[in-house]
Every structure is written in C-alpha cells, then in structure tokens.
Design a protein around this motif. Sequence first.
Motif, PDB file in Angstrom:
ATOM      1  N   GLY A   1       0.699  -0.996   0.011  1.00 52.59           N
ATOM      2  CA  GLY A   1      -0.017  -0.101   0.140  1.00 52.59           C
ATOM      3  C   GLY A   1       0.819   1.248   0.088  1.00 52.59           C
ATOM      4  O   GLY A   1       0.128   2.345  -0.001  1.00 52.59           O
TER       5      GLY A   1
ATOM      6  N   SER B   1      -5.375   5.154   3.456  1.00 50.14           N
ATOM      7  CA  SER B   1      -5.466   4.492   2.323  1.00 50.14           C
ATOM      8  C   SER B   1      -4.336   3.160   2.416  1.00 50.14           C
ATOM      9  O   SER B   1      -4.608   2.185   1.961  1.00 50.14           O
TER      10      SER B   1
ATOM     11  N   GLU C   1      -5.551   0.731   4.555  1.00 51.77           N
ATOM     12  CA  GLU C   1      -6.639  -0.223   3.794  1.00 51.77           C
ATOM     13  C   GLU C   1      -6.029  -1.162   3.059  1.00 51.77           C
ATOM     14  O   GLU C   1      -6.473  -2.406   2.794  1.00 51.77           O
ATOM     15  N   GLU C   2      -5.134  -0.743   2.052  1.00 51.09           N
ATOM     16  CA  GLU C   2      -4.653  -1.611   1.012  1.00 51.09           C
ATOM     17  C   GLU C   2      -3.817  -2.745   1.611  1.00 51.09           C
ATOM     18  O   GLU C   2      -3.763  -3.781   1.304  1.00 51.09           O
ATOM     19  N   ARG C   3      -3.139  -2.291   2.655  1.00 55.70           N
ATOM     20  CA  ARG C   3      -2.288  -3.185   3.388  1.00 55.70           C
ATOM     21  C   ARG C   3      -3.192  -4.468   3.821  1.00 55.70           C
ATOM     22  O   ARG C   3      -2.852  -5.625   3.632  1.00 55.70           O
TER      23      ARG C   3
ATOM     24  N   ALA D   1      -4.423  -6.480   0.945  1.00 57.55           N
ATOM     25  CA  ALA D   1      -3.373  -7.404   0.520  1.00 57.55           C
ATOM     26  C   ALA D   1      -3.067  -8.392   1.318  1.00 57.55           C
ATOM     27  O   ALA D   1      -2.901  -9.563   0.984  1.00 57.55           O
TER      28      ALA D   1
ATOM     29  N   GLY E   1     -10.058  -4.871  -1.886  1.00 54.69           N
ATOM     30  CA  GLY E   1      -9.999  -3.796  -1.196  1.00 54.69           C
ATOM     31  C   GLY E   1     -10.653  -3.667  -0.118  1.00 54.69           C
ATOM     32  O   GLY E   1     -11.070  -4.697   0.325  1.00 54.69           O
TER      33      GLY E   1
ATOM     34  N   GLY F   1       1.684  -2.261  -4.168  1.00 50.04           N
ATOM     35  CA  GLY F   1       0.376  -1.309  -4.202  1.00 50.04           C
ATOM     36  C   GLY F   1       0.622  -0.118  -4.410  1.00 50.04           C
ATOM     37  O   GLY F   1       1.532   0.314  -5.106  1.00 50.04           O
TER      38      GLY F   1
ATOM     39  N   HIS G   1      -2.325   2.087  -4.865  1.00 48.86           N
ATOM     40  CA  HIS G   1      -3.177   2.354  -5.978  1.00 48.86           C
ATOM     41  C   HIS G   1      -3.810   3.956  -5.862  1.00 48.86           C
ATOM     42  O   HIS G   1      -3.896   4.443  -4.758  1.00 48.86           O
TER      43      HIS G   1
ATOM     44  N   GLY H   1      -7.957   2.718  -1.211  1.00 46.23           N
ATOM     45  CA  GLY H   1      -8.195   1.155  -0.499  1.00 46.23           C
ATOM     46  C   GLY H   1      -8.310   0.067  -1.557  1.00 46.23           C
ATOM     47  O   GLY H   1      -8.690  -1.062  -0.973  1.00 46.23           O
ATOM     48  N   LEU H   2      -7.979   0.327  -2.773  1.00 42.51           N
ATOM     49  CA  LEU H   2      -8.053  -0.846  -3.588  1.00 42.51           C
ATOM     50  C   LEU H   2      -6.727  -1.627  -3.931  1.00 42.51           C
ATOM     51  O   LEU H   2      -5.826  -0.872  -4.093  1.00 42.51           O
ATOM     52  N   TRP H   3      -6.707  -2.771  -3.689  1.00 42.78           N
ATOM     53  CA  TRP H   3      -5.580  -3.798  -4.042  1.00 42.78           C
ATOM     54  C   TRP H   3      -5.591  -4.102  -5.100  1.00 42.78           C
ATOM     55  O   TRP H   3      -6.452  -5.096  -5.525  1.00 42.78           O
TER      56      TRP H   3
END
Lengths: 434, 267
Positions: free
Chosen positions: A17, A67, A70-72, A75, A81, B159, B161, B165-167
């Motif tokens: 992320g 973010s 969130e992304e981490r 993943a 997401g 990542g 992005h 919040g999108l992976w």
Amino acid sequence: MVEAKFLKFDTLSLHAGQQPDKITGARAVPLYQTTSYVFPDVDHAASLFNLERAGHIYSRISNPTVSVFEERMAALENGVGAIATSSGQAALSLAVMTLMDSGGHIVASRNIYGGSHNLFMHTLPRFGISTTLVDPRNPDEFKKAIRPETRLLFSETIGNPGLEILDIPTVSDIASQAGLPLMVDATFSTPYLLKPFDYGANIVMHSATKWIGGHGVAIGGVLIDGGNFNWEGSNNFPNMTEPYEGYHGLDFTEEFGPAAFIMRARAEGLRDFGACMSPQNAFYLIQGLETLPMRMSRHVKNASLVAKFLNEADEVSWVRYPGLENHPDFKLAKKLLPKGAGSIVTFGIRPGSDGARKTGAKFIEALRLFSHLANVGDAKSLVIHPASTTHQQMDEQGLLEAGVKEEMVRLSVGLEDPVDLLSDLRQALRSSQK
Amino acid sequence: MDIHINNLRIFAHTGGKPFDPNKPIFVLIHGAGTDHTFWGLQTRYFSHHGYSVLAIDLPGHGRSEGVPIDSIEETALWLWKVLDQVSYRNVILAGHSMGSLIALEAASKRPDDTDALILVGVAERVAVHSDLLAAAKKNDSTAFDMITDWGFGQKSHLGGHQSPGLWMLGGGRALLAECSAGVLDSDLSACHSYIGAIEASKKISCPTLLLLGDKDRMTPPKMSVPLKENLRISETKVLSDVGHMIMIEKPNETIDVMDEFLRRALS
C-alpha cells in the motif's frame, strides 16, 4: 511449470500500500493530517466527485494515510479492497447498511462479541432488520435458518469468548448455494493465522484495535471485500446491481465488477454514515501491522504454554483453547489455523468457599502482569470476567447459549516472557483459593 | 447498453451516460480474460467529456452472451458488425493487450471509418508462455496467478493504488477468476497465433497512439517498435514504473495521455 511470484506475508505487512514519498523521500508512511485536498482545476474536481478519476476529496471518504492501511489489510487478506472504519463495530454496521434494507434478515452465530450480539438483537430490529442466532458448531443450523429475506450469514472465525472455530468451508458452501455472502469477523485470528477468503468467505471484518494494532493506543476497524461474490447471479442485492440515484444511476456491479461491494460501502456508507478512521489512528495501526507476523507468532506460542499450564493446574476446573486436544474444535483448528489457534484462553476457576464469581474476582485482582481491562490482542497480557463485563447485556439464557459461564475468565495472552506469565498466573491462582 | 447480434446479447458499458450516436464514438476493447470494468475510470471520464463511449464486453466475457471468438481477425470483423448496428459514424478505437490487437486489426480492415487508434500494452507479437497456455487450457487457476504476477509491474506488487483502498493485484486476479471455463484459453490462443500485426499496421491511416509501460513484462516496449515503423502517423508514450496493466496501474495518467492525444488527433 513456472510459478507466479508474489511478495510474501511478512513483506506485505511492511510494504503493501505504500510507495516511498516521492517529494520528501520519507520511508515511513507519512501522516497526512488533513481534512481535504486542493483540486488542480474545476474539471478535475468534478471528475473526482463523479468517480471518473482516482484520488482524494475529503478525509471522511478517503485519506492517503488511511488508504495505506486499507490497502495493506486488503493485501494481507487476499482481498480486492478495504475500508478502514472508526471501530470494529463501525465496520460491521457499514457492511450491514451496505447490503441490507428494512425487511432483511441475518443468520448469525450466537457465540459472538456482546456488542455484535446487541447490534443484531436489539439495534437492527429498530431498523426492520431481524437476526436468527444459530450454533456455529452446527453448520446445518445456518442452512435451516435461511429465509427468502435472508441477505447475510455472519460469524466470528474464533468465537468470543467461547473460542468456537467456524467451519468456514462448510458454512461458505451453504451461503454460496443459497446465493448469500458469508461475512466473518476475523479479529481473533488475524490474516497471519487464517485467510477466510481462501476458504470461501466473501467479506471479512476486523476490530483493528486488537492484534492488528497490538499496542492498545488506537480504536479502529476494517472491512475487506473478497471480490468473490456473484452479486449479479444472486439476484438478491439491488443495492449492488441496480442504478443508485445517490450517484446519478450508477450500477456498482456494472461499474466496478469484483470491487462492487467495497466501492458502494465507501461511496454511500462512508459518505452518508461517516464512521471513518482518523489519519492518526491509521498511522498507529500501520505501525502495528509492520510487526504483525512476529507478534502473532509469539502470541500463539505464549498462549499455547499458558493453556497447557492452566490445563494442569489444580485450581482450574476447565480450560478452553482450540490448540488443546481436549477442545471440541481441535481438529478443525489444526486444519484452518495451522500456525496457531489464537492467543485467547478461557478457563473456569475452581470455586472457593465463597462461590465462582468471588473466586474469579480474587484471581483477577491478584494478577500483577495481566491487566484487568476490556480489550484483547494487546502486546501486554490482559484479563477479564466476560459475564459481568463484555457480555453483561445478555440475559442468563443468552449467556448460556453463547457459552459464557459464570466462572469463566478470559485471558488475552501477550508477548511477555512466558516464565513471567506462568509465574503470575500461578501466584494468582493460589491467592484465589485463600 | 445491450446490442443484439446474431440473437446474442452483447453488452457495452457507456460510463454513466446514455449512448448518443451524434457524439464521437469511442470504443474500448478489453484484454484476455477480462471485461469492460478494466476500463472503468477511462469509460466514465470520456463519457463525461464529450464522447459516446462503448466499453464492449467481447462474446463470452463479462455481461455478453456467446462464446469467445478464437481469432483476432474474426473478432475484428465481429466488432464492425456490432458498431454498424449502433451508428454509421466513424469511430475511435482503443484496445488493451489482446484488445489492442483487435483494435489494430479492425482499424486495418476499415481505415476510412477509423478516426484515431489507441493501442495500450501492444506488441508486434503477443507470444504467450507455454506454461500459461497449458494452465489456461486446463482452466487451472494458476493461469490467473501468472497473469497477475507478470501483468502488474514490480512496483505495483507493492500497491499504492490511486483509487483509495483498492488492492490492484487482488482486483485483477478476482476479475480473471470470474471468466468462464475456456474463455482465457481461447483468448490467449488467439493472441498467440496472431501474426498479422505488421501487415495490419501498414494499412492504418489514422493517427495512432502506442501507450506502453516501461516495466511491462508481457509486451515490453521494444516489441512495439516494428509497429511504429509501419504506422503512418503514430506517437509513443511510455509510462514509467508501470507494467502491462496500464490503465489499472496508472489510471489518471492513462486518461491524461489518451485525452491529450485525442485532442491533437481529432483537431
């Protein structure tokens, strides 16, 4: 055969992320303590609001620090997401509000956190959403409780505080056959021990306050979309598959495909209900995530030692830990949680002459290292008496059904030296019997 | 919107605006095993900036009925059938990966009907690794893993992005996992066996943009050079730190480059 090469869990815990900041070169994730973001021009602003361009508008809906968290999490869970929320309960409420309308029905495990129980049984009915509680150890009960208006199956991966292990493959099959998503609260397992999407779950939530942070300094939650539910095929979710007037007729499945749920939850739920995570808390939780693999490894090692110790202690009448062979879900735990069965251990203290509740109180008050408080998953060891605290809103029957016994003590085993933990437990057990 | 061809429903996403045949028609064609959602932000942006966008789901993909067409040339012919049904205006064609080959082939078949061409993640030959072909043939999910691994640039594996919040890797793999059995096999075989790119590029008369990723392992930028040498009017834009999934990895830059190119090409 060549194999795909993806970054491993420990690496993702540290890096996912985040791209190092291009302007400052900052290696740590910067804390973007800002409410809003300057638009380069009017057209750019309009494009962001209309979901034509990617970017940040206002920190209730998204924030660069949040973010990264969130992304981490997405993943680490193998999701598509995630959305960070102000608490774990906010994550659960956001999921329910995104999926359901008045008249909807939930089938949920009855062995869940008291706050979730309260939401399902007392709060959501005020909004026309009802819930049937079932025994998580009997997947058939999930199946039997499904009605035409059911829209969600819910359970914890490891029940709180009974430590029942959910048979995710079986329950997710039941959900899938009924065209319903399975959502799990994976707070007690964390993605280090168990990845629910790999077993067919569709939505995962965490109270990030617990093991994800690990430091006990920030309240937060997270909702993660597996991107593996067929909203279109289910035909049960107009919120996902029909034009939404709140975004000029946007159809989330048509627009976002596998990310439909998480995009709707952000575009509607965060915008309208507003239970977002603060950048400061995201910053703290990211610090926690960086050491999640190391902490969890130590947590389960210590928990296992504590469970074995208690199992052999004369002052203890029973111990519940899914890593012990006498636990009814031992085999399932071995299968789904091969790295360890979490770090919560519950046990019943042998009542002294003044009864179970008093003996339990004496034990808790005699502890020196274990802190008596309402939390789990801290790096420091914790203790509580669920019947009088976290689950006190339940009546006697509810407590019985949720497996919360009067004499039950719940330990959240931390990262201290196990010699010191066992020593503390030993002296407190002795004191409890005096 | 739905378009009916040979009694089959073909879906085209119009980006939140109804299709208007009086505006410039901008056709977006997805790559192997994916669908219109791969062009999500671009579809919405251009449909709200003066174009009538049709992000088409090829047969057997996304919301379109039917089975995949197993050759690039045949798919190009099929595309014109679809477009002739909705309008007699000239079109702008854009494609990604397999879609870029289809766009190239389609533009070569009717150069006078194509006003501009955008080829994203394109190469003279898209030779598919034998292990990937074998996995796709068996409908083995390792094929999704290989495409996800090789498709996204190394930096994107971390990542970061632009859509909060999108992976990306999870989203890309989930989309591939949605395609029906046999679809990916058919798509990859069509790419692998297509050898007409050079000849097709010689027939193109409209301005053409080659939009590439400098870290693309599936269609490395150098593999597009023979196309550029044979295109009459072309420009190349290479985005940095980007793999093959260009419009997912850098959606905003993709929009900017396409937008600027179209302003020049159509002026």
